[in-house]
Write a protein that holds these residues in place. Sequence first.
Motif, PDB file in Angstrom:
ATOM      1  N   LEU A   5       0.928  -1.191  -0.087  1.00  0.00           N
ATOM      2  CA  LEU A   5       0.108   0.045  -0.049  1.00  0.00           C
ATOM      3  C   LEU A   5       0.916   1.357   0.032  1.00  0.00           C
ATOM      4  CD1 LEU A   5      -2.714   1.526   0.123  1.00  0.00           C
ATOM      5  CD2 LEU A   5      -2.444   1.414   2.780  1.00  0.00           C
ATOM      6  N   LEU A   6       0.885   2.064  -1.104  1.00  0.00           N
ATOM      7  CA  LEU A   6       1.658   3.317  -1.128  1.00  0.00           C
ATOM      8  C   LEU A   6       0.904   4.405  -1.159  1.00  0.00           C
ATOM      9  CD1 LEU A   6       3.628   1.933  -4.311  1.00  0.00           C
ATOM     10  CD2 LEU A   6       4.205   1.570  -1.692  1.00  0.00           C
ATOM     11  N   ALA A   7       0.677   5.126   0.070  1.00  0.00           N
ATOM     12  CA  ALA A   7      -0.491   6.167   0.219  1.00  0.00           C
ATOM     13  C   ALA A   7       0.443   7.416   0.288  1.00  0.00           C
ATOM     14  CB  ALA A   7      -0.853   6.125   1.910  1.00  0.00           C
ATOM     15  N   ALA A   8      -0.487   8.374  -0.469  1.00  0.00           N
ATOM     16  CA  ALA A   8       0.010   9.783  -0.524  1.00  0.00           C
ATOM     17  C   ALA A   8       1.611   9.751  -0.962  1.00  0.00           C
ATOM     18  CB  ALA A   8      -0.051  10.555   0.686  1.00  0.00           C
ATOM     19  N   PRO A   9       2.063   9.262  -2.231  1.00  0.00           N
ATOM     20  CA  PRO A   9       3.247   9.256  -2.415  1.00  0.00           C
ATOM     21  C   PRO A   9       3.984  10.549  -2.730  1.00  0.00           C
ATOM     22  CG  PRO A   9       2.006   8.303  -4.480  1.00  0.00           C
ATOM     23  CD  PRO A   9       1.128   8.463  -3.079  1.00  0.00           C
TER      24      PRO A   9
ATOM     25  N   LEU B 266      16.431  10.941  -7.139  1.00  0.00           N
ATOM     26  CA  LEU B 266      15.888  11.434  -8.552  1.00  0.00           C
ATOM     27  C   LEU B 266      16.828  10.541  -9.438  1.00  0.00           C
ATOM     28  CD1 LEU B 266      15.556  15.421  -8.466  1.00  0.00           C
ATOM     29  CD2 LEU B 266      13.918  13.359  -7.800  1.00  0.00           C
ATOM     30  N   PRO B 267      16.178  10.183 -10.576  1.00  0.00           N
ATOM     31  CA  PRO B 267      14.723  10.086 -10.880  1.00  0.00           C
ATOM     32  C   PRO B 267      13.785   9.139 -10.063  1.00  0.00           C
ATOM     33  CG  PRO B 267      15.800   8.966 -12.664  1.00  0.00           C
ATOM     34  CD  PRO B 267      16.915   9.491 -11.429  1.00  0.00           C
ATOM     35  N   ILE B 268      12.740   9.306 -10.138  1.00  0.00           N
ATOM     36  CA  ILE B 268      11.776   8.417  -9.386  1.00  0.00           C
ATOM     37  C   ILE B 268      11.757   7.262 -10.355  1.00  0.00           C
ATOM     38  CG2 ILE B 268       9.336   7.990  -8.915  1.00  0.00           C
ATOM     39  CD1 ILE B 268       8.832  11.229  -8.358  1.00  0.00           C
ATOM     40  N   PRO B 269      11.855   5.899  -9.737  1.00  0.00           N
ATOM     41  CA  PRO B 269      11.932   4.830 -10.468  1.00  0.00           C
ATOM     42  C   PRO B 269      10.578   4.587 -11.103  1.00  0.00           C
ATOM     43  CG  PRO B 269      12.796   4.315  -8.591  1.00  0.00           C
ATOM     44  CD  PRO B 269      12.391   5.771  -8.399  1.00  0.00           C
ATOM     45  N   ARG B 270      10.418   4.297 -12.408  1.00  0.00           N
ATOM     46  CA  ARG B 270       9.241   4.142 -13.049  1.00  0.00           C
ATOM     47  C   ARG B 270       8.793   2.638 -13.514  1.00  0.00           C
ATOM     48  NH1 ARG B 270       9.830   9.357 -12.644  1.00  0.00           N
ATOM     49  NH2 ARG B 270       7.963  10.810 -13.081  1.00  0.00           N
ATOM     50  N   GLY B 271       9.703   1.589 -12.995  1.00  0.00           N
ATOM     51  CA  GLY B 271       9.633   0.326 -13.313  1.00  0.00           C
ATOM     52  C   GLY B 271       8.522  -0.124 -12.784  1.00  0.00           C
ATOM     53  N   ARG B 272       7.918  -1.235 -13.333  1.00  0.00           N
ATOM     54  CA  ARG B 272       6.612  -1.949 -12.801  1.00  0.00           C
ATOM     55  C   ARG B 272       7.169  -2.898 -11.332  1.00  0.00           C
ATOM     56  NH1 ARG B 272       2.000  -3.440 -14.969  1.00  0.00           N
ATOM     57  NH2 ARG B 272       0.859  -5.401 -14.272  1.00  0.00           N
TER      58      ARG B 272
ATOM     59  N   GLU C  94       0.302   9.062 -12.474  1.00  0.00           N
ATOM     60  CA  GLU C  94       0.848   8.542 -13.431  1.00  0.00           C
ATOM     61  C   GLU C  94       2.262   7.367 -12.569  1.00  0.00           C
ATOM     62  OE1 GLU C  94       5.405  10.509 -14.517  1.00  0.00           O
ATOM     63  OE2 GLU C  94       3.592  11.928 -14.550  1.00  0.00           O
ATOM     64  N   PHE C  95       2.391   7.782 -11.363  1.00  0.00           N
ATOM     65  CA  PHE C  95       3.322   6.750 -10.669  1.00  0.00           C
ATOM     66  C   PHE C  95       2.316   5.404 -10.748  1.00  0.00           C
ATOM     67  CE2 PHE C  95       4.485  10.775  -8.141  1.00  0.00           C
ATOM     68  CZ  PHE C  95       5.354  10.880  -9.006  1.00  0.00           C
ATOM     69  N   ALA C  96       1.051   5.509 -10.290  1.00  0.00           N
ATOM     70  CA  ALA C  96       0.576   4.109 -10.296  1.00  0.00           C
ATOM     71  C   ALA C  96       0.559   3.221 -11.545  1.00  0.00           C
ATOM     72  CB  ALA C  96      -0.963   4.521  -9.857  1.00  0.00           C
ATOM     73  N   GLN C  97       0.375   4.138 -12.671  1.00  0.00           N
ATOM     74  CA  GLN C  97       0.525   3.471 -13.935  1.00  0.00           C
ATOM     75  C   GLN C  97       1.724   2.819 -14.294  1.00  0.00           C
ATOM     76  OE1 GLN C  97      -0.766   5.938 -17.274  1.00  0.00           O
ATOM     77  NE2 GLN C  97      -0.868   4.246 -18.568  1.00  0.00           N
ATOM     78  N   ALA C  98       2.796   3.595 -13.936  1.00  0.00           N
ATOM     79  CA  ALA C  98       4.213   3.116 -14.293  1.00  0.00           C
ATOM     80  C   ALA C  98       4.586   1.984 -13.216  1.00  0.00           C
ATOM     81  CB  ALA C  98       5.058   4.360 -13.866  1.00  0.00           C
ATOM     82  N   TRP C  99       4.141   1.810 -12.103  1.00  0.00           N
ATOM     83  CA  TRP C  99       4.285   0.836 -10.961  1.00  0.00           C
ATOM     84  C   TRP C  99       3.526  -0.324 -11.270  1.00  0.00           C
ATOM     85  CZ3 TRP C  99       4.490   4.840  -6.508  1.00  0.00           C
ATOM     86  CH2 TRP C  99       5.535   5.467  -6.494  1.00  0.00           C
TER      87      TRP C  99
END
Length: 203
Positions: free
Chosen positions: A95-99, A122-128, A151-156
């Motif tokens: 559970l990743l709340a209020a990133p 930085l940068p924020i990791p965008r891998g699944r 956007e973060f949720a989609q990338a992860w």
Amino acid sequence: MIEMNSTTPTVLIVPGLREHVPDHWQTLLAGKLPRVHSVAPLEHDKLNCAARVDAIDRALAAIEGPVIIVAHSAGAMMVAHWAARGATREVRGALLAAPADVETPMPPGYPTTEALDQHGWLPIPRGRLPFPSIVAAGSNDPLTRLDRAREFAQAWGSRFVELGAVGHLNPASGHGEWPRAEEFIRELSSTSDVRAFESARAS
């Protein structure tokens, strides 16, 4: 209330940079759970991302059996960095709340983007992410715009949940206990079949 049995996961609490705040929902949640462990506060290098990731590794090494991660704010970014480094510990879900959007300048009193960059954020990791996850974000969070959280949720590869006007989901925004955290933990606990979770995430 989360019922405990032999397969009940241990919840690993990963707080943000301000660590363990007594009236924070993560702290209050830890007092209610049957199996819980928290990432220990750092004595040194508090802004160092690699040190924070190492602390997650140490905390996970102390846990036997299944684990669910519950992270808030910069803690969500710590989990993303931990996974990007090559997660060696199986995790049932997170559970990743209020990133916290560390790539965008934050309000006064928070670290600057330059300081965060210098300390490895930085940068924020965008891998699944290699485990099921839920990103829960507010529509008026001063640390992250809703479109960025989405956007973060989609990338992860995370299920995205919009929480409404909850601010940064912390005591400063009027939040102590947050009962929905237990709801999300139950969802992740029952996700033994990743394909079923993927179907739910896509719906």
